[in-house]
Scaffold this active site. Structure first.
Site, short mmCIF file in Angstrom:
data_model
loop_
_atom_site.label_atom_id
_atom_site.label_comp_id
_atom_site.label_asym_id
_atom_site.label_seq_id
_atom_site.Cartn_x
_atom_site.Cartn_y
_atom_site.Cartn_z
N TYR A 87 0.70 -1.34 0.06
CA TYR A 87 -0.19 0.11 -0.01
C TYR A 87 0.80 1.31 -0.08
O TYR A 87 2.00 1.12 0.49
CB TYR A 87 -0.91 0.13 1.25
N CYS A 88 0.32 2.31 -0.42
CA CYS A 88 1.00 3.68 -0.47
C CYS A 88 1.67 3.84 0.83
O CYS A 88 1.22 3.66 1.88
CB CYS A 88 -0.10 4.84 -0.91
N PRO A 89 2.74 4.49 0.78
CA PRO A 89 3.61 4.68 -0.41
C PRO A 89 4.86 3.82 -1.31
O PRO A 89 5.56 3.98 -2.06
CB PRO A 89 4.58 5.93 0.12
N ASP A 130 -3.08 -2.01 -4.87
CA ASP A 130 -3.56 -0.73 -4.23
C ASP A 130 -4.15 -0.02 -5.30
O ASP A 130 -3.36 0.47 -6.32
CB ASP A 130 -2.22 -0.18 -3.56
#
Length: 80
Positions: free
Chosen positions: A16-18, A43
């Site tokens: 997931y981000c980042p 994601d």
């Protein structure tokens, strides 16, 4: 599924981000100009983040697709 030839592959599934963009940055440094990196991610934010990454750094986002909750990107590294 589109089968564009690629020189390298980044598996960002489950990240997931980042993290996907951070790993993308590392992988782009490993390949040569005009080579293609294929990225697979799960994601949904990568649809925005990878596009912005390419625009900002001048890489060519050749194709972006989605299949069954997986997002695929083919990115051609810019010439130096």
């Amino acid at each position: 599924m589109n089968n564009i030839e690629h020189d390298s592959f980044l598996d960002a599934v489950g990240l997931y981000c980042p993290e996907p963009v951070m790993l993308l940055h590392v992988e782009m440094r490993k390949i040569k100009a005009n080579q293609v990196l294929k990225v697979e991610a799960t994601d949904p934010s990568t649809t925005r983040d990878i596009n912005k990454f390419c625009q900002f750094l001048g890489h060519d986002l050749i194709l972006q697709t989605e299949e069954g909750g997986h997002f695929f990107y083919w990115i051609k590294k810019k010439k130096k």
